[in-house]
Write a protein that holds these residues in place. Structure first.
Motif, PDB file in Angstrom:
ATOM      1  N   MET A   1      24.729 -20.547 -41.675  1.00 16.78           N
ATOM      2  CA  MET A   1      23.468 -19.790 -41.618  1.00 16.78           C
ATOM      3  C   MET A   1      23.066 -18.991 -43.017  1.00 16.78           C
ATOM      4  SD  MET A   1      22.265 -20.640 -38.720  1.00 16.78           S
ATOM      5  CE  MET A   1      20.694 -19.431 -38.666  1.00 16.78           C
TER       6      MET A   1
ATOM      7  N   LYS B   1      26.190 -15.887 -36.245  1.00 21.91           N
ATOM      8  CA  LYS B   1      26.240 -16.792 -35.287  1.00 21.91           C
ATOM      9  C   LYS B   1      27.055 -16.329 -34.053  1.00 21.91           C
ATOM     10  CE  LYS B   1      24.380 -21.161 -34.561  1.00 21.91           C
ATOM     11  NZ  LYS B   1      23.211 -21.536 -35.127  1.00 21.91           N
TER      12      LYS B   1
ATOM     13  N   GLY C   1      21.257 -15.766 -36.488  1.00 19.25           N
ATOM     14  CA  GLY C   1      21.791 -17.184 -35.747  1.00 19.25           C
ATOM     15  C   GLY C   1      21.904 -17.295 -34.305  1.00 19.25           C
ATOM     16  N   GLY C   2      21.534 -18.614 -33.846  1.00 21.61           N
ATOM     17  CA  GLY C   2      21.932 -18.602 -32.412  1.00 21.61           C
ATOM     18  C   GLY C   2      23.233 -18.291 -31.807  1.00 21.61           C
TER      19      GLY C   2
ATOM     20  N   THR D   1      18.726 -19.024 -29.144  1.00 18.83           N
ATOM     21  CA  THR D   1      19.419 -20.101 -28.329  1.00 18.83           C
ATOM     22  C   THR D   1      19.910 -20.932 -29.607  1.00 18.83           C
ATOM     23  OG1 THR D   1      17.281 -21.430 -28.925  1.00 18.83           O
ATOM     24  CG2 THR D   1      17.230 -20.170 -26.705  1.00 18.83           C
ATOM     25  N   ASP D   2      20.863 -21.672 -28.871  1.00 17.96           N
ATOM     26  CA  ASP D   2      21.662 -22.741 -29.659  1.00 17.96           C
ATOM     27  C   ASP D   2      22.132 -23.790 -28.789  1.00 17.96           C
ATOM     28  OD1 ASP D   2      22.599 -23.258 -32.472  1.00 17.96           O
ATOM     29  OD2 ASP D   2      24.317 -23.950 -31.428  1.00 17.96           O
TER      30      ASP D   2
ATOM     31  N   GLY E   1      13.635 -24.282 -36.579  1.00 19.56           N
ATOM     32  CA  GLY E   1      14.024 -23.115 -35.634  1.00 19.56           C
ATOM     33  C   GLY E   1      14.556 -21.754 -36.437  1.00 19.56           C
ATOM     34  N   LEU E   2      15.187 -21.712 -37.131  1.00 17.93           N
ATOM     35  CA  LEU E   2      15.337 -20.380 -38.024  1.00 17.93           C
ATOM     36  C   LEU E   2      13.894 -19.928 -38.635  1.00 17.93           C
ATOM     37  CD1 LEU E   2      17.110 -18.324 -39.608  1.00 17.93           C
ATOM     38  CD2 LEU E   2      17.119 -19.866 -41.461  1.00 17.93           C
TER      39      LEU E   2
ATOM     40  N   SER F   1      12.184 -22.841 -29.917  1.00 22.90           N
ATOM     41  CA  SER F   1      12.642 -22.942 -31.515  1.00 22.90           C
ATOM     42  C   SER F   1      13.009 -24.354 -31.875  1.00 22.90           C
ATOM     43  CB  SER F   1      13.805 -22.049 -31.934  1.00 22.90           C
ATOM     44  OG  SER F   1      15.122 -22.155 -31.356  1.00 22.90           O
TER      45      SER F   1
ATOM     46  N   ASN G   1      24.417 -29.128 -36.637  1.00 18.53           N
ATOM     47  CA  ASN G   1      24.860 -28.069 -37.654  1.00 18.53           C
ATOM     48  C   ASN G   1      26.464 -28.406 -37.972  1.00 18.53           C
ATOM     49  OD1 ASN G   1      23.069 -25.877 -38.179  1.00 18.53           O
ATOM     50  ND2 ASN G   1      23.113 -25.219 -35.939  1.00 18.53           N
TER      51      ASN G   1
ATOM     52  N   VAL H   1      12.223 -18.682 -35.809  1.00 19.25           N
ATOM     53  CA  VAL H   1      12.666 -17.199 -35.161  1.00 19.25           C
ATOM     54  C   VAL H   1      12.709 -15.920 -36.244  1.00 19.25           C
ATOM     55  CG1 VAL H   1      13.887 -18.105 -33.512  1.00 19.25           C
ATOM     56  CG2 VAL H   1      15.248 -17.831 -35.607  1.00 19.25           C
TER      57      VAL H   1
ATOM     58  N   ASN I   1      17.441 -28.882 -40.427  1.00 22.39           N
ATOM     59  CA  ASN I   1      17.521 -28.317 -39.374  1.00 22.39           C
ATOM     60  C   ASN I   1      16.855 -26.866 -39.374  1.00 22.39           C
ATOM     61  OD1 ASN I   1      19.651 -26.626 -39.809  1.00 22.39           O
ATOM     62  ND2 ASN I   1      21.057 -28.153 -38.680  1.00 22.39           N
TER      63      ASN I   1
ATOM     64  N   LYS J   1      21.436 -21.524 -45.013  1.00 25.45           N
ATOM     65  CA  LYS J   1      20.293 -21.917 -44.429  1.00 25.45           C
ATOM     66  C   LYS J   1      19.139 -21.034 -44.467  1.00 25.45           C
ATOM     67  CE  LYS J   1      20.777 -23.959 -40.242  1.00 25.45           C
ATOM     68  NZ  LYS J   1      20.676 -24.203 -38.682  1.00 25.45           N
TER      69      LYS J   1
END
Ligand SMILES: NC(=O)C1=CN([C@@H]2O[C@H](COP(=O)(O)OP(=O)(O)OC[C@H]3O[C@@H](n4cnc5c(N)ncnc54)[C@H](O)[C@@H]3O)[C@@H](O)[C@H]2O)C=CC1
Ligand SMILES: O=C(O)CCC(=O)C(=O)O
Length: 381
Positions: A76, A91, A52-53, A125-126, A306-307, A157, A277, A310, A303, A79
Motif C-alpha cells: 500500500m 492494511k 488500506g482495506g 473493504t478488501d 479502489g485506492l 471501490s 495484491n 477511497v 489495481n 501503491k
C-alpha cells in the motif's frame, strides 16, 4: 533473559522486530467476548495517515495472517506513492471465515481498535469484506472509507479497481501488439469476486474469449450464463488449471503469491495483468517472468482504482473525478514499461524505483509542515 515469543535464537520462532522489518507499527486486536482476532499493520506514514482495506480470511495460523498483512501494507505504501495520494501504507486482516464468522458486533469491535489509532489508519473493504460490513465499524470510528453512498461513502471501490484493471490490460496490449484493443484476444481470469467479475463482464462485452476459475460456483454459473446470452466463448477450468491455459493475458483477481516457482513453468500467456495484491511470491519472480518473455504489469499500478476512490472520498465522494483519476493508470503503466526497457530492469524494479524517489521527494516537502494526525482537508473530524 527469558525468551519472548518470536525471540531471536529460538529455533521455532523469529524475532518479532526482524519479522516486521521496516513497518512502523503492528497492532494485534483481540476481543475474546466476540471472537475477534485481527491484525492492523502500518507500514509507513511518510506520505500521510496509513490507508488500506481490511481482508477477512480463515488463515490457518496467526503467522500466516501476519505475513499477509505485512506484505499487503508494504504494498500500500508503494501503491499510494504510485497513485500520488497523500496517504501512507497500511492494511488490516481479520482471522475468520467471511461466510460464517461475520457479525455486526465483530465489525464494531474492529472499528473500536481502528479508532484507538486516532487517525493513523483508515480502512475499508478488501477480499472477504463488503461495504455493508463497515457500516457497523463506522459506528465506532470516523476512519472508515468505502461504505455505500447512502451512508456518506463513495460506494463499491471495486468498480474503479475493475476499470483500472481494464486500463492496465489495454496498456499491456498496446506494448505487445501496438494497439490497446481488448477484443480478439483471450484472457484467463482467476477469481470472479467483486473485481474479477466486473473485469470479466467488460471483456465479454468487448468480444474477448475467456477462461475462468473460481471456487465460488454461483459466480462461475452466473458469468457462464451471461457469456452464453452474448454468444461469447467461455471455458470454466479448475483452480489449478488456470495457469496453463493458452490465453494471451493471465488476469489474477483472487489471492496473492500465485506467480511462483511452481506456476511460472506452467504459464503460456504473453502477459500478466490483474487486480490481486502481491501477485509475485518473491520479487525474483519478476525476473523469471521477464526471462520467459512474459510482460508483467506491476499489481499495485494496475489495481490502484479502489485506492484512488477511497482516498478521493475525503474531498467528498465524486464518481466522475475518481474515474478521471483512474484513467491515469494507462499512462503510468506505459511509462513503467518504457522505463524498464530503457534501463534494462524488470517492470517491478522500474515501478519500485519510481515510487521510492517520489516518497523521498515528498518526505522533504512534508518535513516543512508540522505533523497533523489527520489530513488537513479531512471532511470527517
Ligand atoms: N476490491 C478492490 O477494490 C481491490 C481489490 N484488490 C485485490 O484484488 C483481489 C480480488 O479482490 P476482490 O474482488 O475485492 O475480492 P473478493 O473477495 O470479492 O473476490 C475474490 C474471489 O476469488 C475467489 N477465490 C478465492 N480463492 C480462489 C482460488 N484458489 N481460485 C479461484 N478463485 C478463488 C473467491 O471465491 C472470490 O470470488 C484481492 O487480491 C484484493 O486484495 C486490490 C485493490 C482493490
Ligand atoms: O480498495 C479499497 O477499498 C482500499 C484500497 C486497498 O486496500 C487496496 O488497494 O488494496
Amino acid at each position: 533473559m527469558k525468551a519472548l515469543p518470536f525471540a531471536e535464537g529460538d529455533t521455532n520462532t523469529v524475532d518479532i522486530f526482524t519479522k516486521i522489518g521496516g513497518h512502523e507499527q503492528v497492532v494485534f486486536c483481540n476481543d475474546e467476548s466476540i471472537g475477534l482476532r485481527a491484525i492492523i499493520a502500518i507500514h509507513s506514514t511518510k506520505l500521510g495517515p496509513a490507508l488500506g482495506g481490511c481482508r477477512m480470511r480463515p488463515y490457518s495460523s496467526t503467522e500466516e495472517a501476519l505475513e499477509d498483512v505485512l506484505r499487503l501494507s508494504k504494498g500500500m505504501t508503494y501503491k499510494c506513492a504510485a497513485a500520488d495520494v497523500d496517504f501512507g501504507g497500511g492494511k488490516a486482516v481479520i482471522i475468520g471465515d467471511p461466510m460464517k464468522d461475520k457479525s455486526p458486533e465483530l465489525f464494531r469491535a474492529f472499528g473500536q481498535f481502528v479508532d484507538s489509532l486516532n487517525g493513523r489508519f483508515y480502512t475499508g473493504t478488501d477480499m472477504g469484506t463488503t461495504p455493508s460490513d463497515f457500516v457497523h465499524a463506522m459506528k465506532e470510528t470516523n476512519c472508515i472509507v468505502g461504505v455505500d453512498e447512502a451512508y456518506g461513502g463513495s460506494g463499491d471501490s471495486s468498480i474503479p479497481t475493475a476499470q483500472g484493471v481494464i486500463y492496465g490490460i489495454q496498456a499491456t496490449n498496446k506494448v505487445i501488439w501496438g494497439t490497446a484493443r481488448l477484443s480478439g484476444r483471450s484472457y484467463a481470469i482467476q477469481g470472479l469476486g467483486k473485481v474479477g467479475y466486473k473485469v470479466a463482464e467488460r471483456l465479454l462485452e468487448e468480444g474477448a474469449d475467456l477462461y475462468v476459475t473460481d471456487i465460488n460456483e454461483e459466480a462461475v454459473t452466473r458469468l457462464s450464463e451471461y457469456a452464453k446470452s452474448m454468444g461469447s466463448m467461455i471455458k470454466v477450468v479448475g483452480s489449478n488449471e488456470i495457469f496453463s491455459q493458452e490465453a494471451d493475458v493471465f488476469v489474477p483477481c483472487a489471492l496473492g503469491g500465485i506467480i511462483n516457482d511452481d506456476t511460472i513453468p506452467e504459464l503460456k500467456c504473453l502477459a500478466v495483468a490483474g487486480s490481486a495484491n502481491n501477485q509475485l511470491a518473491e520479487e525474483r519472480h519478476g525476473q523469471m517472468l521477464q526471462a520467459k518473455g512474459i510482460v508483467y504489469a506491476p499489481d499495485y499500478i494496475v489495481n490502484a482504482g479502489g485506492l484512488i476512490q477511497v482516498a478521493d472520498e475525503l474531498y467528498t465522494p465524486n464518481k466522475e473525478r475518481v474515474m478521471q483519476k483512474t484513467r491515469a493508470i494507462y499512462d503510468s503503466l506505459l511509462d513503467i514499461y518504457r522505463h524498464a526497457a530503457e534501463k534494462g530492469v524488470t517492470t517491478v524494479e522500474a515501478a519500485n524505483q519510481f515510487c521510492e524517489s517520489r516518497i523521498e521527494a515528498r518526505v522533504r516537502r512534508n518535513s516543512f509542515f508540522s505533523h497533523h494526525k489527520r489530513p488537513k482537508w479531512a471532511v470527517r473530524s
